[in-house]
Design an enzyme around this catalytic site. Structure first.
Site, PDB file in Angstrom:
ATOM      1  N   HIS A 174      43.616  37.721  47.558  1.00 23.89           N
ATOM      2  CA  HIS A 174      44.952  38.124  47.105  1.00 23.89           C
ATOM      3  C   HIS A 174      45.724  38.742  48.269  1.00 23.89           C
ATOM      4  CE1 HIS A 174      43.172  38.165  42.840  1.00 23.89           C
ATOM      5  NE2 HIS A 174      43.827  37.034  43.059  1.00 23.89           N
ATOM      6  N   GLU A 177      46.319  42.548  49.060  1.00 23.96           N
ATOM      7  CA  GLU A 177      45.158  43.442  49.073  1.00 23.96           C
ATOM      8  C   GLU A 177      44.629  43.586  50.504  1.00 23.96           C
ATOM      9  OE1 GLU A 177      42.752  41.850  45.838  1.00 23.96           O
ATOM     10  OE2 GLU A 177      44.479  41.953  44.496  1.00 23.96           O
ATOM     11  N   HIS A 304      38.325  42.995  46.615  1.00 21.63           N
ATOM     12  CA  HIS A 304      39.694  43.046  46.080  1.00 21.63           C
ATOM     13  C   HIS A 304      40.146  44.501  46.077  1.00 21.63           C
ATOM     14  CE1 HIS A 304      40.192  38.935  44.327  1.00 21.63           C
ATOM     15  NE2 HIS A 304      38.899  38.933  44.574  1.00 21.63           N
ATOM     16  N   GLU A 377      36.404  46.059  43.557  1.00 22.53           N
ATOM     17  CA  GLU A 377      37.810  46.455  43.587  1.00 22.53           C
ATOM     18  C   GLU A 377      37.857  47.783  44.323  1.00 22.53           C
ATOM     19  OE1 GLU A 377      40.544  44.927  42.387  1.00 22.53           O
ATOM     20  OE2 GLU A 377      39.777  43.476  40.916  1.00 22.53           O
TER      21      GLU A 377
HETATM   22  C1  7B0 Z   1      41.368  39.332  39.548  1.00 21.43           C
HETATM   23  O1  7B0 Z   1      43.471  43.012  40.508  1.00 21.43           O
HETATM   24  C2  7B0 Z   1      38.410  39.524  39.461  1.00 21.43           C
HETATM   25  C3  7B0 Z   1      37.131  39.680  38.713  1.00 21.43           C
HETATM   26  C4  7B0 Z   1      36.079  38.724  39.205  1.00 21.43           C
HETATM   27  N1  7B0 Z   1      36.172  37.405  38.660  1.00 21.43           N
HETATM   28  C5  7B0 Z   1      39.315  40.689  39.315  1.00 21.43           C
HETATM   29  C6  7B0 Z   1      40.598  40.529  40.103  1.00 21.43           C
HETATM   30  O2  7B0 Z   1      41.320  38.273  40.180  1.00 21.43           O
HETATM   31  O3  7B0 Z   1      42.006  39.468  38.490  1.00 21.43           O
HETATM   32  N2  7B0 Z   1      41.400  41.710  40.006  1.00 21.43           N
HETATM   33  S1  7B0 Z   1      42.727  41.858  40.973  1.00 21.43           S
HETATM   34  O4  7B0 Z   1      43.459  40.654  40.923  1.00 21.43           O
HETATM   35  N3  7B0 Z   1      42.293  42.175  42.466  1.00 21.43           N
HETATM   36 ZN    ZN Z   2      42.501  40.777  43.919  1.00 21.30          ZN
END
Ligand code: 7B0
Ligand code: ZN
Ligand code: CA
Ligand code: CA
Ligand code: CA
Length: 416
Positions: A174, A177, A304, A377
């Site tokens: 992302h 991030e 992330h 995260e």
């Molecule tokens: C997302 O806020 C991913 C979980 C693992 N499959 C969590 C991630 O892709 O929604 N959270 S985030 O976008 N970084």
């Molecule tokens: Zn993310």
């Protein structure tokens, strides 16, 4: 997003609209930051399915970006949305004054310790030059706009494909991030600089093949700092409005309402599994690590931000066990996830306890390749809405070092 592009949103959006996504109309450019308190996983999945952009979750409180139309729809469905700010205003507050703007190829003023793509490339090149005996820089392919997707291999006898557990670290799927890119760079620097002096590092480098992809989304990351101002960008830069790389992986892709078929959604899954060159390149690399019928990569960690969580598969279902996930395996994920979280103070949980995601990287790594795959995260736990993606560069050292013990736990598990 530019005003002209936004006009297409209504038109293209209607044509491609999935059953659950809410289209933004041409007039619907008013994006707000909202909070919803006391949510459970089902309510968070409902929010995601409505097409809003979830920024973070802490103790059941969700921070999200929604258009006023989406907010109206959710309120009509009985969700108690509290408007805490304006999206553009939030970015404007975080960004420096116009006359303090850094050059387009630098992070905004005050945050220059973050690495631009050019600086990242230079730092990796230098690490390889200084530690050529244990570090080898290559790439897994190119981004949509043609940037190299760097791959750093760290191991003793680095030029040889030894029979050692291979462990993959990926960062920055992302765009916004940016702290995660610093995390991968920190892993590279620790396992090269401390080799020979730190016994634990030396032992892991000697007995593992450590593979690091510091940015999976260089196009998006560069776009996010273009003009020396943060843009709040999440996806890659392909097509009309980009693809969410972490919804584009080919295991149960698009199965379960954990992604969107609408191109302008922040969780757009792409036109087909691996339609994004970035996910395709990393997947091809992982597939290339099947040697003699055996997948060499045994563990994987994808970074992330933000919310300070340790997450494990599956994301596509609330069930703890499913096809390809036995009770024993689910317990091993929970056990190692909980042990890692004890070292960094994050909260450990199955991915779908956050909200349903489909086409995520962990589900593919585990479901397709039996790779023991987690998501972290990173910092902060909560707070700030958009600011959560842009912690000041002063925290980089503290927040990357914070994960050293967890990284070592995973590297050790990879040998089991
Ligand atoms: C997302 O806020 C991913 C979980 C693992 N499959 C969590 C991630 O892709 O929604 N959270 S985030 O976008 N970084
Ligand atoms: Zn993310
Ligand atoms: Ca600073
Ligand atoms: Ca080796
Ligand atoms: Ca090997």
């Amino acid at each position: 997003m530019g005003k002209i592009r936004r006009v297409f949103v209504g038109l293209a959006g209607v044509a491609l609209l999935g059953a659950t996504a809410v289209p933004a109309s041409a007039s619907d450019t008013d994006r707000g930051i909202y909070e919803v308190d006391g949510t459970d996983a089902a309510q968070r999945t409902q929010l995601v399915r409505a097409g809003v952009d979830v920024l973070g979750v802490a103790d059941g409180t969700v921070t999200l970006v929604a258009t006023s139309e989406q907010a109206r729809g959710l309120r009509a469905d009985g969700i108690d949305l509290d408007r805490t700010g304006d999206f553009d205003r939030a970015l404007a507050d975080r960004n420096p004054d116009t006359d303090l703007r850094a050059a387009a190829d630098e992070f905004p003023a005050g945050d220059e310790d973050y690495h631009t793509y050019t600086e990242l490339t230079d730092t990796l090149t230098t690490a390889e030059a200084e530690h050529g005996d244990i570090a080898s820089l290559s790439s897994v392919g190119e981004s949509y706009e043609g940037r190299a997707l760097h791959l750093m291999k760290i191991s003793d006898n680095v030029a040889v494909d030894e029979d050692e557990p291979e462990v993959l670290f990926t960062c920055n799927q992302h765009a916004r991030e940016h702290l995660t890119t610093e995390m991968c760079l920190h892993i590279v620097e620790r396992f090269t600089d401390d080799y020979g002096s730190d016994p634990a590092v030396t032992e892991l480098v000697n007995t593992r093949e450590i593979l690091v992809v510091p940015t999976m989304n260089p196009d998006g990351a560069e776009y996010d700092i273009s003009g020396g101002q943060y843009q709040g960008w999440r996806k890659n830069r392909q097509g009309w409005d980009g693809t969410d790389l972490n919804r584009n992986w080919g295991y149960e892709w698009g199965c379960c309402g954990g992604s969107s078929g609408w191109q302008f959604s922040d969780t757009y899954r792409g036109s087909s599994p691996f339609s994004a060159p970035e996910t395709a390149a990393v997947a091809d690399f992982v597939e290339s690590r099947i040697v003699g019928g055996e997948q060499q990569i045994t563990a994987h960690l994808d970074f992330h931000s933000y919310s300070e969580l340790v997450l494990w598969p599956y994301g596509y279902t609330y069930d703890d066990t499913a096809e390809g996930m036995t009770r024993e395996e689910a317990e091993r994920f929970a056990d190692v996830g909980t042990r890692m979280a004890a070292t960094n103070g994050y909260t450990p949980q199955q991915s779908s306890d956050l909200y349903i995601t489909d086409g995520g990287i962990n589900d593919w790594m585990w479901g397709e390749h039996d790779i023991f795959s987690f998501t972290f995260e990173m910092y902060p736990a909560s707070g700030g809405g958009m600011d959560g993606f842009y912690p000041p560069d002063e925290v980089i050292d503290r927040e990357t070092t914070r994960n050293d013990d967890a990284v070592d736990i995973l590297l050790n598990e990879a040998g089991i």
